[in-house]
Design an enzyme around this catalytic site. Structure first.
Site, PDB file in Angstrom:
ATOM      1  N   ASP A 149      51.209  41.033  51.492  1.00 14.85           N
ATOM      2  CA  ASP A 149      50.276  42.239  51.994  1.00 14.85           C
ATOM      3  C   ASP A 149      48.941  41.483  52.231  1.00 14.85           C
ATOM      4  O   ASP A 149      48.852  40.175  52.118  1.00 14.85           O
ATOM      5  CB  ASP A 149      50.158  43.386  50.936  1.00 14.85           C
ATOM      6  CG  ASP A 149      50.095  44.606  51.548  1.00 14.85           C
ATOM      7  OD1 ASP A 149      49.451  44.529  52.873  1.00 14.85           O
ATOM      8  OD2 ASP A 149      50.135  45.574  51.041  1.00 14.85           O
TER       9      ASP A 149
ATOM     10  N   GLU B  48      50.354  41.800  57.423  1.00 16.23           N
ATOM     11  CA  GLU B  48      49.211  41.966  57.616  1.00 16.23           C
ATOM     12  C   GLU B  48      48.717  43.003  58.768  1.00 16.23           C
ATOM     13  O   GLU B  48      47.601  42.805  59.662  1.00 16.23           O
ATOM     14  CB  GLU B  48      48.612  40.464  57.741  1.00 16.23           C
ATOM     15  CG  GLU B  48      49.061  39.870  58.997  1.00 16.23           C
ATOM     16  CD  GLU B  48      48.365  40.242  60.401  1.00 16.23           C
ATOM     17  OE1 GLU B  48      47.506  40.143  60.963  1.00 16.23           O
ATOM     18  OE2 GLU B  48      49.326  40.975  61.133  1.00 16.23           O
ATOM     19  N   TRP B  49      49.748  43.920  59.050  1.00 22.05           N
ATOM     20  CA  TRP B  49      49.406  45.042  59.988  1.00 22.05           C
ATOM     21  C   TRP B  49      49.066  44.895  61.195  1.00 22.05           C
ATOM     22  O   TRP B  49      48.571  45.486  61.999  1.00 22.05           O
ATOM     23  CB  TRP B  49      48.012  46.061  59.299  1.00 22.05           C
ATOM     24  CG  TRP B  49      48.299  46.225  57.651  1.00 22.05           C
ATOM     25  CD1 TRP B  49      49.249  46.431  57.231  1.00 22.05           C
ATOM     26  CD2 TRP B  49      47.097  45.889  56.801  1.00 22.05           C
ATOM     27  NE1 TRP B  49      48.791  46.441  55.688  1.00 22.05           N
ATOM     28  CE2 TRP B  49      47.563  45.990  55.374  1.00 22.05           C
ATOM     29  CE3 TRP B  49      45.951  45.232  57.064  1.00 22.05           C
ATOM     30  CZ2 TRP B  49      47.004  45.712  54.429  1.00 22.05           C
ATOM     31  CZ3 TRP B  49      45.035  45.103  56.023  1.00 22.05           C
ATOM     32  CH2 TRP B  49      45.543  45.328  54.825  1.00 22.05           C
ATOM     33  N   GLY B  50      49.415  43.705  61.740  1.00 16.19           N
ATOM     34  CA  GLY B  50      49.364  43.366  63.181  1.00 16.19           C
ATOM     35  C   GLY B  50      48.014  43.011  63.612  1.00 16.19           C
ATOM     36  O   GLY B  50      47.774  42.868  64.900  1.00 16.19           O
TER      37      GLY B  50
ATOM     38  N   ASN C 230      46.356  40.299  63.371  1.00 15.25           N
ATOM     39  CA  ASN C 230      46.039  38.893  64.142  1.00 15.25           C
ATOM     40  C   ASN C 230      47.373  38.731  64.914  1.00 15.25           C
ATOM     41  O   ASN C 230      47.672  37.569  65.152  1.00 15.25           O
ATOM     42  CB  ASN C 230      45.945  37.931  62.822  1.00 15.25           C
ATOM     43  CG  ASN C 230      44.474  38.234  62.237  1.00 15.25           C
ATOM     44  OD1 ASN C 230      43.620  37.752  62.515  1.00 15.25           O
ATOM     45  ND2 ASN C 230      44.851  38.868  60.955  1.00 15.25           N
TER      46      ASN C 230
ATOM     47  N   ASP D 255      49.953  51.500  58.183  1.00 15.46           N
ATOM     48  CA  ASP D 255      51.149  52.013  57.256  1.00 15.46           C
ATOM     49  C   ASP D 255      51.542  53.244  58.138  1.00 15.46           C
ATOM     50  O   ASP D 255      50.900  53.867  58.887  1.00 15.46           O
ATOM     51  CB  ASP D 255      50.820  52.412  56.220  1.00 15.46           C
ATOM     52  CG  ASP D 255      50.473  51.164  55.115  1.00 15.46           C
ATOM     53  OD1 ASP D 255      50.449  50.264  55.590  1.00 15.46           O
ATOM     54  OD2 ASP D 255      50.109  51.613  53.982  1.00 15.46           O
TER      55      ASP D 255
HETATM   56  C1  GLA Z   1      49.494  48.318  52.057  1.00 13.76           C
HETATM   57  C2  GLA Z   1      50.887  48.044  52.652  1.00 13.76           C
HETATM   58  C3  GLA Z   1      51.905  49.306  52.021  1.00 13.76           C
HETATM   59  C4  GLA Z   1      51.872  49.176  50.699  1.00 13.76           C
HETATM   60  C5  GLA Z   1      50.459  49.278  49.933  1.00 13.76           C
HETATM   61  C6  GLA Z   1      50.668  49.109  48.358  1.00 13.76           C
HETATM   62  O1  GLA Z   1      48.868  49.674  52.539  1.00 13.76           O
HETATM   63  O2  GLA Z   1      50.898  48.013  54.015  1.00 13.76           O
HETATM   64  O3  GLA Z   1      53.082  49.068  52.708  1.00 13.76           O
HETATM   65  O4  GLA Z   1      52.609  47.991  50.259  1.00 13.76           O
HETATM   66  O5  GLA Z   1      49.520  48.465  50.535  1.00 13.76           O
HETATM   67  O6  GLA Z   1      49.302  48.903  47.924  1.00 13.76           O
END
Ligand code: GLA
Length: 393
Positions: free
Chosen positions: A150, A183-185, A187, A205
């Site tokens: 993460d 890393e949620w995209g 970068n 998420d």
């Molecule tokens: C972030 C991630 C989620 C999950 C939580 C856990 O938000 O994007 O998928 O892993 O952390 O804390």
């Protein structure tokens, strides 16, 4: 001759250590499994849940159709010892992680774990920053098969450097581990991570309550909004390196059956990892049927490894295509409206890439072969639902 040979060997060794390496030949099709976060978050996760989920993956037929990873998300870790090694949260996991890994393996499944590139995980448990090699060594020693990594509490860290560091640590530890970057995209990992991870999140998420759309509320996004964010990313996906629009929300918060079917279908079309996040022990029969639909899973797991893309957009009604092995094609009609939509299928005018000849047509959710593409027809796609065809040469 010998000297040249030696020189070449040294060159090769240096090159691979300069450029680093991920484990090859892993995740050649999108990973399938279950992850604890969406249902159990931090408070609810513990070793009983994980064991029972592994049991349910087998007894509910998920293992038989290809699900294999049981992934513990955040909150299994609590501290570090005086040598910097991670300490397991003994309240939640009194038997430790190794015993759990062995249990999951004894069911013929694989085991995934979670950490974070920063100082803390998103739930404020210890992150891996500064301890990458020790953590990788620990996971390898436990027999872990998959790591979700993460991006919380990373402050000024550079994403490329941080993810490459963990990749190298895993490689050095020597146990093949699928590296799932989260890393949620932020970068644009699709542009640089092909040789770093096996999959990378492309977005924030998914709304864990499984909402259809709307209201980008903090980190929570409806699943159909995530579909929009995948447009144009198809060229970056392929065997061993996948775009990840996040876990499935099928079965969460009583998602209606039509929406669950559409959500699962779009993830199949997108060659997305299929990580269930519902309680497999108590899921409804219809959710189980959706999650285990073999025809849709075959679309997702097709070894050509092409991510589906949009070929027509009529506003709230879209047509998606996914090229399959041997020239087969999956076609999905996706109706985002809250009312049914009648669509005149005209095969030659649908913009299907590579459409060349006569195909037989199978309606996958109805499990029915319905003729060939020489015939056009009118079809009704129900509200917030899909119709999916497999065209075969
Ligand atoms: C972030 C991630 C989620 C999950 C939580 C856990 O938000 O994007 O998928 O892993 O952390 O804390």
């Amino acid at each position: 001759m010998k000297t040249i040979y030696l020189f070449l060997l040294v060159c090769l060794a240096t090159t691979s250590s300069i450029f680093g390496q991920k484990f090859e030949n892993l995740a050649l099709t999108p990973p399938m499994g279950w992850n604890s976060w969406n249902t159990f978050e931090c408070a609810g996760v513990n070793e009983t849940v994980i064991r029972e989920m592994a049991d349910a993956m087998v007894t509910k037929g998920l293992k038989d159709v290809g699900y294999e990873y049981i992934v513990i998300d955040d909150c299994w870790q609590i501290d570090r010892d005086e040598n910097g090694y991670i300490i397991v949260d003994k309240e939640k996991f009194p038997s430790g992680i190794k015993v759990l890994v062995d249990y999951v393996h004894s069911k013929g499944l694989k085991f995934g774990i979670y950490s974070d590139a920063g100082t803390m995980t998103c739930a404020k448990r210890p992150g891996s920053k500064g301890f990458e090699y020790k953590d990788a060594e620990t996971y390898a020693k436990w027999g872990v098969d998959y790591l979700k990594y993460d991006w919380c509490y990373t402050e000024e860290q550079d994403a490329k450097t941080a993810y490459k560091l963990m990749r190298d640590a895993l490689y050095k530890a020597g146990k093949p581990i699928v590296f799932s970057m989260c890393e949620w995209g932020e970068n644009k990992p699709w542009e640089w991570a092909e040789n770093v991870g096996h999959l990378w999140r492309t977005t924030l998420d998914i709304d864990m309550k499984g909402r259809f759309d709307g209201n980008i509320n903090g980190n929570l996004i409806g699943w159909s909004d995530l579909v929009d964010l995948q447009v144009g990313l198809e060229k970056y996906a392929g065997p061993g390196h996948w775009n990840d629009p996040d876990m499935l929300a099928v079965g969460n918060n009583d998602m209606p059956i039509n929406e669950a079917r559409a959500h699962f279908t779009m993830w199949a079309m997108l060659a997305a990892p299929l990580m269930a996040g519902n309680d497999l022990r108590t899921m409804s029969f219809s959710d189980q049927e959706i999650l285990t639909n073999k025809e849709l899973i075959a679309i997702n797991q097709d070894v050509l490894g092409k991510q589906g893309f949009k070929v027509k957009d009529y506003g709230n009604f879209e047509i998606w295509q996914k090229p399959l092995l041997n020239g087969d094609i999956a076609i999905c009609l996706f109706n985002r409206e809250t009312s049914n939509n009648k669509y005149q299928v005209n095969w030659k005018q649908m913009n299907i890439k590579g459409f060349s000849e006569e195909y037989s047509i199978k309606n996958l959710w109805e499990d029915k072969t319905i003729g060939t593409t020489n015939t056009n027809f009118l079809i009704e796609v129900p509200a917030r639902d899909v119709v999916v065809f497999r065209l075969a040469k």
